[in-house]
Design a protein around this motif. Structure first.
Motif, PDB file in Angstrom:
ATOM      1  N   ARG A  21      -5.366  11.517  -4.875  1.00 20.76           N
ATOM      2  CA  ARG A  21      -4.627  10.446  -4.209  1.00 20.76           C
ATOM      3  C   ARG A  21      -5.651   9.437  -3.698  1.00 20.76           C
ATOM      4  O   ARG A  21      -6.605   9.807  -3.022  1.00 20.76           O
ATOM      5  N   SER A  23      -6.452   5.981  -1.550  1.00 18.75           N
ATOM      6  CA  SER A  23      -5.941   5.143  -0.473  1.00 18.75           C
ATOM      7  C   SER A  23      -7.078   4.308   0.111  1.00 18.75           C
ATOM      8  O   SER A  23      -8.255   4.499  -0.226  1.00 18.75           O
ATOM      9  N   THR A  24      -6.723   3.368   0.970  1.00 17.60           N
ATOM     10  CA  THR A  24      -7.732   2.563   1.658  1.00 17.60           C
ATOM     11  C   THR A  24      -8.302   3.389   2.806  1.00 17.60           C
ATOM     12  O   THR A  24      -7.698   4.376   3.239  1.00 17.60           O
ATOM     13  N   ASP A  28      -3.714   3.274   3.819  1.00 19.40           N
ATOM     14  CA  ASP A  28      -2.674   2.722   2.956  1.00 19.40           C
ATOM     15  C   ASP A  28      -2.807   3.311   1.553  1.00 19.40           C
ATOM     16  O   ASP A  28      -3.881   3.245   0.942  1.00 19.40           O
ATOM     17  N   MET A  29      -1.713   3.863   1.029  1.00 20.37           N
ATOM     18  CA  MET A  29      -1.741   4.496  -0.285  1.00 20.37           C
ATOM     19  C   MET A  29      -1.871   3.441  -1.382  1.00 20.37           C
ATOM     20  O   MET A  29      -1.170   2.440  -1.376  1.00 20.37           O
ATOM     21  N   ARG A 128       5.718   5.910  -2.065  1.00 22.80           N
ATOM     22  CA  ARG A 128       5.804   5.725  -0.616  1.00 22.80           C
ATOM     23  C   ARG A 128       7.190   6.147  -0.122  1.00 22.80           C
ATOM     24  O   ARG A 128       7.899   5.378   0.510  1.00 22.80           O
TER      25      ARG A 128
END
Length: 596
Positions: A21, A23-24, A28-29, A128
């Motif tokens: 996964r 993300s940032t 945030d994804m 999300r």
């Protein structure tokens, strides 16, 4: 959103430890990724935030969600491993370098395989959606080449709700049977269409691993499965035969009027024709570079410019692939296997075909025998040097078997007088007498189906519920009569019709055999219950007359159910179990004469 079809990761049987996964740093994804080796993650370029510079410089966070307790790791785009989406949507791949290496045992089993239609696959993304932060599984089947210049492969979602969505880009597309990673999710498509049952057309797309390797050669060491194209590369300045190139492109496109089997001759010394063939195969291949530089000529790797026309085939981090849009260029992915069979045995050739289909064989003659059970071989194959194989005639005969199962074959010979070439030409363009012989064989096959239908009727009547028997033979007889009167009988245009009908006949036979198989399973269960009933009756016979008379009504009820036609299996099973229970109660007590 059809959450009844969304399978959370925690409930899935197969844990894919390579799932990442992305993300940032702020949480945030962004999307999904695939662990490659110990220190790299493969993903789509559009997943990574980018300011338009030579390549992204910002860090992202990668989490191995398939590994319990694995910590989040910072990552950046690796040097010269950034191929942004081009103006026509080609490219769009990136390789991230992890700040901390992971256990290489968790890396993805990337595998080359021909993306044959109908192959079941699955993928795990990170939408999300509340409760699905750890991922959700979607199912699909491979449809065929699609997307920009054929680089992508279209997927049919198992249900409309399982169309990929934001959070799936970069996810591994895994073979549902072998659990190997065949590609990477790249895009989705939704469109209003009256042709779709729910009024929308739902499609998903993947980039095959071979295309990824062409853009990012660095991951090639982590990919299993042999390359589809093993013909020698041709320098860009090599001579070419343009008319031959046009003919090859039409055949690779399956243009109207082309045949399933073609036999051609490229004699020794015909350098232009040989180079034209090799280049056409390279252009049709997903991985091989079509135009490597001439020997001794320096070459500078190029990275494609995003959203610009770029080179005709899109630049890569390796050599530029020339794919000029003209009538000499075949579609990408239109060749599945190309090899020189000089000196090769039929068994080795069969192994290569099986490998491209993703089949596991025992090697040797086992690979040849496996094709007797395979119903479909949806491959386009180029075999060069057929008349120099270990047994050319046997090899040609094997290709005829592959063609009967749907393969398209370009057989290349070097000697115009070879016996195997004569056989291949007869296969490619059979005479009217040979077509008549095939029609006669089909007729015999239909009569066999009729006999099996009668056998099916006899068997299905024995066990309830009585299932309908497919009625195939009558319709096939009418279709055969129509084929014998076809005005194109004996012409090349008739061959696809005949091949399709032969396939329909085999499918009809399979449906009848499946009906017989279901009936036989019911009959076997009935016979098993009969044996069980008699075995318990034998136990009861050793008891007192009083005990035997007490259980006799249960025995007669079970016996009547088992020997009537059709036999209601469910009721018979309950009746046998009631009798068996009664017998157990009697046999676990002392005999009547021994009671105190």
């Amino acid at each position: 959103m059809g959450e009844e079809t969304e399978v959370p990761v925690n409930g899935h049987t197969f844990e894919e430890t390579w799932r990442v996964r992305i993300s940032t740093p702020g949480g945030d994804m962004l999307g999904a990724g695939i662990l490659v080796g110990a220190d790299s993650v493969l993903t789509c370029a559009h997943v990574i935030p980018w300011d338009g510079g030579p390549q992204p410089t910002a860090e992202v966070v990668a989490e191995l969600v398939g590994v319990a307790g694995a910590p989040a790791v910072r990552a950046r785009v690796a040097e010269r491993c950034w191929v942004p989406e081009l103006s026509d949507s080609r490219g769009d791949v990136a390789l991230l370098r992890l700040a901390e290496p992971q256990d290489a045992r968790h890396a993805a089993p990337l595998h080359r395989v021909a993306p044959s239609p109908g192959r079941a696959v699955r993928m795990c993304g990170f939408p999300r959606t509340k409760g699905l932060a750890d991922g959700v599984w979607f199912r699909a089947t491979i449809a065929g080449p699609s997307g920009p210049r054929g680089e992508w492969v279209q997927l049919f979602p198992a249900t409309p709700e399982e169309t990929v969505r934001p959070g799936f880009s970069g996810a591994a597309v895994t073979d549902a049977e072998t659990h190997r990673v065949l590609g990477m999710v790249v895009s989705r498509y939704d469109d209003r269409s009256s042709a779709a049952p729910d009024g929308k057309l739902h499609l998903s797309y993947m980039i095959p691993i071979e295309t990824v390797v062409r853009y990012l050669p660095l991951i090639g060491d982590h990919v299993t499965g042999r390359r589809g194209n093993s013909l020698p590369p041709v320098p860009s300045g090599a001579p070419r035969d343009r008319e031959f190139a046009r003919w090859l492109a039409r055949w690779f496109r399956s243009a109207e009027g082309t045949r399933r089997i073609e036999a051609i001759v490229i004699k020794k010394g015909e350098a232009a024709r040989a180079a034209t063939l090799s280049r056409a195969v390279a252009l049709a291949d997903r991985e091989v570079v079509a135009d490597p530089p001439l020997p001794g000529v320096a070459h500078t790797p190029r990275v494609p410019s995003p959203r610009s026309p770029g080179p005709p085939g899109g630049g890569t981090n390796g050599h530029v692939v020339t794919r000029a849009l003209d009538d000499t260029v075949p579609p990408v992915g239109s060749v599945d296997l190309a090899l020189d069979v000089s000196g090769e045995t039929v068994a080795l050739f069969a192994e290569r075909v099986a490998d491209r289909l993703g089949l596991r064989t025992g090697g040797g003659d086992c690979a040849v025998g496996r094709f007797g059970d395979i119903r479909a071989v949806p491959l386009t194959i180029v075999a060069e040097g057929v008349d120099y194989a270990a047994d050319p005639v046997a090899l040609v005969e094997f290709t005829d078997l592959l063609a009967a199962r749907g393969a398209r074959l370009l057989l290349v010979f070097r000697n115009p007088d070879s016996q195997s070439l004569e056989l291949a030409l007869r296969m490619a363009d059979p005479s009217k007498d040979e077509i008549t012989a095939r029609l006669d064989r089909v007729r015999d096959r239909i009569e066999h189906i009729a006999r099996r239908e009668r056998a099916a009727y006899d068997r299905v009547a024995l066990v309830a519920p009585v299932r309908p028997v497919p009625q195939e033979a009558a319709g096939l007889r009418l279709d055969l009569t129509g084929l014998r009167c076809d005005p194109e009988l004996g012409s090349r245009r008739f061959l696809p019709k005949l091949a399709a009908f032969e396939s329909a006949v085999e499918s009809g036979l399979l449906r009848v055999e499946e009906a017989i198989g279901r009936a036989e399973a019911g009959i076997a269960r009935r016979n098993e219950l009969r044996g069980r009933l008699e075995a318990f009756f034998a136990l009861l016979a050793a008891r007192s007359l009083e005990e035997e008379q007490a259980a006799a009504p249960l025995y007669r009820a079970a016996h009547n159910l088992l020997f009537q036609a059709p036999c209601e299996l469910a009721e018979a099973e309950r009746a046998v179990e009631l009798f068996a229970k009664a017998v157990r109660q009697h046999t676990h007590r002392p005999r009547g004469g021994d009671r105190p």
